[in-house]
Design a protein around this motif. Sequence first.
Motif, PDB file in Angstrom:
ATOM      1  N   LEU A 147       0.582  -1.390   0.089  1.00 45.36           N
ATOM      2  CA  LEU A 147      -0.019  -0.127   0.025  1.00 45.36           C
ATOM      3  C   LEU A 147       0.781   1.409   0.086  1.00 45.36           C
ATOM      4  CD1 LEU A 147      -2.439  -0.971   2.685  1.00 45.36           C
ATOM      5  CD2 LEU A 147      -2.505  -1.713   0.420  1.00 45.36           C
ATOM      6  N   PRO A 148       0.852   2.086  -0.988  1.00 45.81           N
ATOM      7  CA  PRO A 148       1.192   2.918  -1.088  1.00 45.81           C
ATOM      8  C   PRO A 148       0.493   4.159   0.052  1.00 45.81           C
ATOM      9  CG  PRO A 148       0.800   2.600  -2.859  1.00 45.81           C
ATOM     10  CD  PRO A 148       0.078   2.136  -2.583  1.00 45.81           C
ATOM     11  N   PRO A 149       1.771   5.200   0.802  1.00 50.64           N
ATOM     12  CA  PRO A 149       1.545   6.304   1.567  1.00 50.64           C
ATOM     13  C   PRO A 149       0.009   6.259   1.595  1.00 50.64           C
ATOM     14  CG  PRO A 149       3.374   6.827   0.940  1.00 50.64           C
ATOM     15  CD  PRO A 149       3.511   5.212   0.230  1.00 50.64           C
ATOM     16  N   ASN A 150      -0.387   6.567   0.340  1.00 51.22           N
ATOM     17  CA  ASN A 150      -2.069   7.904   0.398  1.00 51.22           C
ATOM     18  C   ASN A 150      -3.043   6.845   0.626  1.00 51.22           C
ATOM     19  OD1 ASN A 150      -1.331   6.850  -2.380  1.00 51.22           O
ATOM     20  ND2 ASN A 150      -2.834   7.726  -3.325  1.00 51.22           N
ATOM     21  N   ILE A 151      -2.251   5.135  -0.189  1.00 54.55           N
ATOM     22  CA  ILE A 151      -3.870   4.447   0.082  1.00 54.55           C
ATOM     23  C   ILE A 151      -3.039   3.386   1.834  1.00 54.55           C
ATOM     24  CG2 ILE A 151      -4.393   1.642  -0.429  1.00 54.55           C
ATOM     25  CD1 ILE A 151      -4.659   4.895  -2.661  1.00 54.55           C
ATOM     26  N   ALA A 186      -5.830   6.479   3.097  1.00 60.51           N
ATOM     27  CA  ALA A 186      -7.255   6.412   2.578  1.00 60.51           C
ATOM     28  C   ALA A 186      -8.045   4.620   3.704  1.00 60.51           C
ATOM     29  CB  ALA A 186      -7.290   6.626   1.180  1.00 60.51           C
ATOM     30  N   LEU A 187      -7.280   3.724   3.271  1.00 57.06           N
ATOM     31  CA  LEU A 187      -7.839   2.280   4.434  1.00 57.06           C
ATOM     32  C   LEU A 187      -7.739   2.278   5.242  1.00 57.06           C
ATOM     33  CD1 LEU A 187      -6.894  -0.344   1.234  1.00 57.06           C
ATOM     34  CD2 LEU A 187      -8.825   1.582   1.267  1.00 57.06           C
ATOM     35  N   PHE A 188      -6.725   2.592   6.215  1.00 57.85           N
ATOM     36  CA  PHE A 188      -6.778   3.077   7.965  1.00 57.85           C
ATOM     37  C   PHE A 188      -6.283   4.059   8.251  1.00 57.85           C
ATOM     38  CE2 PHE A 188      -3.914  -1.516   6.028  1.00 57.85           C
ATOM     39  CZ  PHE A 188      -4.645  -2.104   7.180  1.00 57.85           C
ATOM     40  N   SER A 189      -6.303   5.181   7.522  1.00 63.51           N
ATOM     41  CA  SER A 189      -6.384   7.095   8.090  1.00 63.51           C
ATOM     42  C   SER A 189      -5.601   6.999   8.874  1.00 63.51           C
ATOM     43  CB  SER A 189      -7.082   6.765   9.181  1.00 63.51           C
ATOM     44  OG  SER A 189      -9.001   6.840   8.988  1.00 63.51           O
ATOM     45  N   PHE A 190      -4.158   6.804   8.570  1.00 64.90           N
ATOM     46  CA  PHE A 190      -3.311   6.350   9.402  1.00 64.90           C
ATOM     47  C   PHE A 190      -1.888   5.808   8.454  1.00 64.90           C
ATOM     48  CE2 PHE A 190      -6.267   4.971  12.619  1.00 64.90           C
ATOM     49  CZ  PHE A 190      -5.413   6.074  13.710  1.00 64.90           C
TER      50      PHE A 190
END
Length: 210
Positions: free
Chosen positions: A50-54, A57-61
Amino acid sequence: MRKIHKGLIIAGAVAITLSVAFFVLFNLNTFMGKSSLHPDLSKTHTKYVLPPNICVALFSFEPEEFFNIEFDFYTSENDFRQNASIDKDGNLVIWLTEEQKEVWRNENSWGYNLETLQNSENIEISDDYTKVIVNCYKETATGDIVCLAFGHKSLGIEQLLSGKEPKSININIILRDGVTGETVYNVSWPKEKFEYDSEKYEFSSMKQIL
């Protein structure tokens, strides 16, 4: 005496170097998770990068913060951090079992998840989870938009677990007047933030179609 003294200095320096190396290695393994210690995870787990932005998006961190967060859906067997790491590019790498995938699918944010969205009569979701439309009415818009605000990331999770490349995860979020069909809000998440000000719009009443 000088040789002995010099030898003691060298021995001390070597001991300090080894201690530092052990400390760094130990903490690196702790920080990076246990995946490096279990090279055969591919037999029982699915790997996700998972790239940082994803990750946000998915974990909120951010990836670095991920290891400090204990989500409500974690158990001793389903703690995602047990087999997670950060790669050289700063991506979060997680390995999930089929059971963990189901746990994540059913995870909810303040009581909202994919099932909640699907059960809302005013919310339409495309079969590939890349588009969601809320038909907004004066009487129900606030509740439906709150449902989407808390539950929309579940569509991104479903895309990921269905095999979509993490960097390609995208949801077109559309709010439209349920009577006139006019689109009043349209964003592409997570590239764009889902931020909606309910006071900016006036929706038609359901009474107009009853």
